[in-house]
Design an enzyme around this catalytic site. Structure first.
Site, PDB file in Angstrom:
ATOM      1  N   ASP A  66       0.849  -1.193   0.000  1.00 49.39           N
ATOM      2  CA  ASP A  66       0.000   0.000   0.000  1.00 49.39           C
ATOM      3  C   ASP A  66       0.885   1.243   0.000  1.00 49.39           C
ATOM      4  OD1 ASP A  66      -2.395   1.739   0.425  1.00 49.39           O
ATOM      5  OD2 ASP A  66      -3.321  -0.195   0.872  1.00 49.39           O
ATOM      6  N   ASP A  69     -10.758  -2.403   1.121  1.00 51.02           N
ATOM      7  CA  ASP A  69      -9.488  -2.025   0.496  1.00 51.02           C
ATOM      8  C   ASP A  69      -8.379  -2.889   1.091  1.00 51.02           C
ATOM      9  OD1 ASP A  69      -7.499  -0.846  -0.926  1.00 51.02           O
ATOM     10  OD2 ASP A  69      -7.727   1.157  -0.050  1.00 51.02           O
ATOM     11  N   CYS A  70      -8.104  -4.000   0.431  1.00 46.68           N
ATOM     12  CA  CYS A  70      -7.195  -5.024   0.964  1.00 46.68           C
ATOM     13  C   CYS A  70      -6.013  -5.291   0.035  1.00 46.68           C
ATOM     14  CB  CYS A  70      -7.947  -6.326   1.195  1.00 46.68           C
ATOM     15  SG  CYS A  70      -9.437  -6.138   2.208  1.00 46.68           S
ATOM     16  N   LYS A  71      -6.101  -4.871  -1.228  1.00 44.36           N
ATOM     17  CA  LYS A  71      -5.016  -5.051  -2.199  1.00 44.36           C
ATOM     18  C   LYS A  71      -4.456  -6.470  -2.169  1.00 44.36           C
ATOM     19  CE  LYS A  71      -3.991  -0.107  -2.322  1.00 44.36           C
ATOM     20  NZ  LYS A  71      -5.023   0.367  -1.380  1.00 44.36           N
ATOM     21  N   ARG A  72      -5.329  -7.466  -2.082  1.00 45.13           N
ATOM     22  CA  ARG A  72      -4.912  -8.852  -1.980  1.00 45.13           C
ATOM     23  C   ARG A  72      -4.351  -9.354  -3.300  1.00 45.13           C
ATOM     24  NH1 ARG A  72      -4.958  -7.465   2.820  1.00 45.13           N
ATOM     25  NH2 ARG A  72      -6.113  -8.609   4.420  1.00 45.13           N
TER      26      ARG A  72
END
Lengths: 304, 304
Positions: free
Chosen positions: A103, B98-101
């Site tokens: 992030d 919002d985890c951007k996995r």
């Protein structure tokens, strides 16, 4: 922390980590029986993990705990993730939290607090998921990595940045060529070398390592040459198709340079004919010993 | 789900989401008082979130819940994450996790179960963190994205893939040029268009959107042209330096095409002189209304 891992690898002559990607469905039938909630499933998963850890902690240097398998059981699953991380460390294992976090800087610093640092609350400093090492994704560039580097330096931790992943479609982006002739994965490798350059330990490897899949030996060989200071976390052995012969290019002429993960091959060994009549944790130990032999035969003596 | 979001944006004439990146330190002093554990901090954070949600749910279409801010409070923080996601949906908001996995296929499918799908346990299908939309990172290519696409189609969900992020160093990798003349972020944009091509809804946008930072208007303008079917999640407005003038290039000639996030600008509005003498949730509402006006002035009528 990378020196501690390398010392353990040399001592045990075993460059592996056991991947605790513990899907509830991997458990033996009797352990699954009667379970119908996240809390119950999470408790059984912890029991399974604890028995695996007890069974292998004297023969493997490390475990890798894949957080996706815990997130799917809700916050109760994450309680088991935290318990597993703590129990494995208590048993002397080096714990890699496989979270692939990424992030912008301010947010990355929250992730870093969660896994490598501490969270301040009312004058206290608390630890959420206190791992030794963490996997991260570098797509956002330096300012998304810097918070982790700070915690590495302050708290004696390590990270592994995704460089060349083990999955079949990793090349769709990672193997595209840049206008300067480098592949994207090579460029990421260079960034990793830069990020780690002032954290190099006694064996010449830095606290900023790279994830390099066992399934792509050509790329792995290139990266070993281009990244002399980066220790590799090597997934893809076993179930994904990577072999000891394919991954030995990740190791240097001292037999060092990487730690090889196996998850399903160990957790689910008890389902294979060659480990019949064993408990799941006896089978996990037997499979770990077989894996050690397989890797040792290909790599040779570690720390020669 | 993208059509539902667009309909709400048109109805409320407000293309924003409130970012619930709720650091415990953002809370007013009286709410922080006496807290010294993760469980207590997590409870206060939920109370704060609930009051913010109650205060803005009739004027904004969506919230974005940034999971890093919950992970740093351990599994108790993730309990608050789950409660926040559920409460916001109950209040009619569209919830972006919002985890951007990101991971290999088998592991990505666990993440997808956790946020967009269901986890099977003993014949039941349970939901861990039931969001409407999820952010993901595409560095691993198609097979790491496919499990999310399956849940999108089966469960009426959406994802946003990181394309051009809002942070200062996003260009280190994303703005490198490939040998075919495209920038990496443009190539990622093309993959996103491909991944979404058979999920296009009534407004011409697909269920596979893109994260495109407000702080990089030149790249955003290019991407809007190259990605006609991709809805944008636009971070970077406010505290990070992005303005309505900079981000209006993300919108099409109907005044549609993106949802703009603001986190600290709304959660911490009560600390600013212009919102003095308001509670934190009154200030959040006032700041949300100011943001709506600011965006409307730049973008014009939405759904024209």
């Amino acid at each position: 922390m990378i020196d501690a891992l390398i010392k353990k690898i040399i001592k045990l002559q075993n460059p592996t980590c056991v991947g605790l990607d513990t899907d509830f469905n991997y458990l033996p039938e009797d352990m699954k029986s009667g379970v119908s909630s996240f809390a119950e499933a999470a408790d059984r998963i912890f029991e399974f993990n604890r028995n695996i850890i007890d069974s292998v902690s004297d023969i493997v240097p490390s475990v890798k705990v894949q957080i996706a398998y815990y997130e799917m059981y809700g916050y109760q699953g994450l309680k088991t993730f935290a318990r597993t991380v703590k129990y494995a460390r208590k048993k002397g294992l080096i714990v890699i939290a496989d979270c692939k976090r990424n992030d912008i800087g301010s947010t990355a610093s929250c992730y870093s607090k969660a896994y490598l640092g501490k969270t301040p609350i009312g004058g206290r400093q608390l630890q959420a998921f206190p791992a030794d090492m963490l996997t991260v994704n570098g797509y956002l560039g330096s300012d998304g990595i810097k918070p982790f580097i700070d915690d590495i330096k302050n708290n004696g931790k390590s990270i592994f940045v995704l460089v060349k992943t083990s999955n079949p479609s990793s090349g769709e982006l990672q193997n595209l060529k840049l206008d300067d002739g480098l592949f994207i994965y090579e460029k990421m490798g260079r960034l990793v070398e830069e990020w780690g350059c002032d954290t190099i330990g006694d064996y010449g490897y830095s606290e900023v390592g790279a994830v390099v899949g066992a399934t792509h030996p050509e790329e792995a060989a290139r990266l070993r040459l281009q990244m002399p200071h980066s220790f590799f976390l090597i997934p893809g052995y076993g179930a994904q198709g990577g072999s000891a012969e394919m991954l030995k290019v990740c190791f240097d002429n001292r037999g060092l340079g990487g730690v090889v993960n196996s998850s399903r091959g160990i957790l689910c060994a008890y389902k294979k004919p060659e480990y019949a009549n064993m408990t799941y944790y006896e089978a996990a130990r037997a499979a770990s010993l077989d894996m050690r032999k397989d890797l040792s035969d290909a790599i040779g003596k570690m720390g020669r």
